[in-house]
Design an enzyme around this catalytic site. Structure first.
Site, PDB file in Angstrom:
ATOM      1  NE  ARG A  91      -4.078   2.079   1.992  1.00 10.00           N
ATOM      2  CZ  ARG A  91      -4.063   3.394   2.214  1.00 10.00           C
ATOM      3  NH1 ARG A  91      -2.966   3.954   2.717  1.00 10.00           N
ATOM      4  NH2 ARG A  91      -5.112   4.140   1.941  1.00 10.00           N
ATOM      5  CB  CYS A  92       3.965   2.160   1.813  1.00  6.78           C
ATOM      6  SG  CYS A  92       3.494   2.207   3.539  1.00  6.78           S
ATOM      7  CG  MET A  93       6.297   0.096  -1.987  1.00 10.89           C
ATOM      8  SD  MET A  93       7.313  -1.260  -2.602  1.00 10.89           S
ATOM      9  CE  MET A  93       6.116  -2.594  -2.688  1.00 10.89           C
TER      10      MET A  93
END
Length: 423
Positions: free
Chosen positions: A398-400
């Site tokens: 999700r962060c990426m």
């Protein structure tokens, strides 16, 4: 969905996503500057790129259109005037003022490059050794004579969720908490203003990068077209959440923000490191953010009859989700199965940081095998991606990823919970 920005949920089928493939900025890390760069370790670039390519291909294999931040930015900087203004601003925000001779030196150095090369150089940073024949007196104008960089690298750019986030048909262009990352959101602002696919689309900017109060995209979750969950965290302040509420309420479909207070530490820097939505009624959660009775501080922001923002404190996560998402049941899936060793280990390795690409379908890191097995037992379709090097930066799938377009979802129905376990 004619707009290039259309995100009204966390779980609608993902159609377009923006990534950044890690580059030389990771090789420009050294142990001495890790703390300054907000990085815990030094990923091996070759393997990190292979893992990131695998991640991108996993998304593409599911029919998702993958855009790259570096390509969009380069395509936005074709005009020399635009490129000059971008570099001027970037150098200013790097502490190199226009009146400094070093500013002109770096401006000329970067302007001599093609836009795509220049973008990669800016992200990688500029080492003093890369610019030849510099007068010693000029080199000494840098921040520290012994420091190896004129321009710091940006090793966190591959976490494209944080610098900006799509909410509905608009975006927040975020004021990052720490100086090391603050320049990154200049990229998306430049893209929205200059890229041919975005500049004439009247995309609302719900909150700009120069507004007081910190906020980052890892804390912003779009639960449905009316409800957001936003973390009060190490990286996002209550002031910023209230400011965003004023911008959204009455100007968008959103009328409720669930502000969830999480521990303010590096291990749990954003809400999506401890809590993500993966289906209409299913969520991952790091169990240790909840009290033994399942409580956590939550503040519900909604507009009052006078157009102001009213705030209602609550503390039961399950009941709050049921009430505001109109569901009869909620399935909280604990990271690491709530095991006292596996849970914190897999949370540290982003076991909670799942990327939903459709209702009940997620992308996760393969290393979090306890959490992944549990997701499958709860009926979730799991796509595992490689993670030995990417995870060293402390961010998961999700962060990426920065979703730009998702299909709309149907309103949740009470029978969904029953249907899921009967399929």
């Amino acid at each position: 969905m004619t707009s290039p920005i259309h995100v009204y949920s966390e779980i609608g089928k993902l159609k377009t996503v923006m990534l950044h493939r890690p580059g030389k900025e990771l090789e420009n890390l050294s142990p001495e500057i890790l703390n300054r760069m907000l990085i815990d370790d030094i990923p091996y670039l070759k393997i990190a790129q292979e893992e990131h390519d695998y991640f991108a291909k996993t998304l593409q294999d599911q029919g998702i259109h993958v855009l790259y931040l570096e390509d969009l930015l380069a395509e936005s900087l074709v005009a020399v005037k635009t490129r000059t203004a971008f570099i001027d601003r970037l150098l200013e925000e790097s502490g190199i003022k226009k009146k400094d001779p070093l500013h002109q030196l770096l401006l000329e150095y970067l302007l001599a490059m093609k836009p795509e090369t220049m973008v990669k150089q800016v992200i990688a940073g500029i080492k003093k050794s890369e610019i030849k024949n510099v007068e010693p007196s000029l080199a000494d104008l840098a921040e520290d004579a012994d420091y190896p960089f004129y321009l710091d690298p940006m090793p966190n750019v591959y976490f494209t969720r944080d610098q900006q986030a799509a909410i509905g048909n608009g975006m927040t262009i975020n004021r990052m908490t720490f100086r090391a990352r603050r320049r990154e959101s200049l990229f998306m602002k430049t893209i929205l203003q200059n890229h041919p696919n975005f500049k004439d689309q009247d995309i609302p900017i719900w909150r700009d990068r120069n507004v007081h109060g910190r906020i980052e995209g890892g804390d912003e979750l779009v639960l449905n077209k009316h409800v957001l969950a936003i973390g009060i965290s190490q990286r996002t302040s209550a002031v910023a959440i209230t400011d965003l509420a004023h911008a959204l309420f009455g100007h968008s479909t959103f009328d409720t923000i669930l502000a969830i207070k999480i521990p303010h530490n590096h291990a749990m820097m954003h809400l999506d490191t401890v809590f993500t939505m993966i289906n209409y009624d299913q969520f991952t959660v790091h169990p240790f953010i909840l009290s033994k009775s399942g409580k956590i501080d939550i503040y519900v922001l909604q507009p009052d009859k006078d157009g102001e923002v009213k705030i209602t404190p609550k503390n039961d996560l399950v009941e709050v989700l049921k009430e505001y998402l109109h569901l009869s049941e909620i399935d909280l899936i604990p990271t690491g199965g709530a095991d006292p060793i596996a849970a914190p280990r897999e949370q540290w390795n982003d076991g909670s940081n799942t990327l939903a690409i459709a209702p009940g379908e997620v992308v996760t890191y393969d290393r979090n095998y306890v959490s992944n097995d549990l997701l499958r037992k709860h009926g979730i379709l799991v796509h595992e991606v490689r993670s030995s090097e990417l995870s060293r930066g402390r961010g998961g799938p999700r962060c990426m990823s920065c979703p730009l377009v998702r299909e709309d979802i149907e309103e949740a129905k009470n029978e969904i919970f029953t249907k899921r376990f009967s399929r």
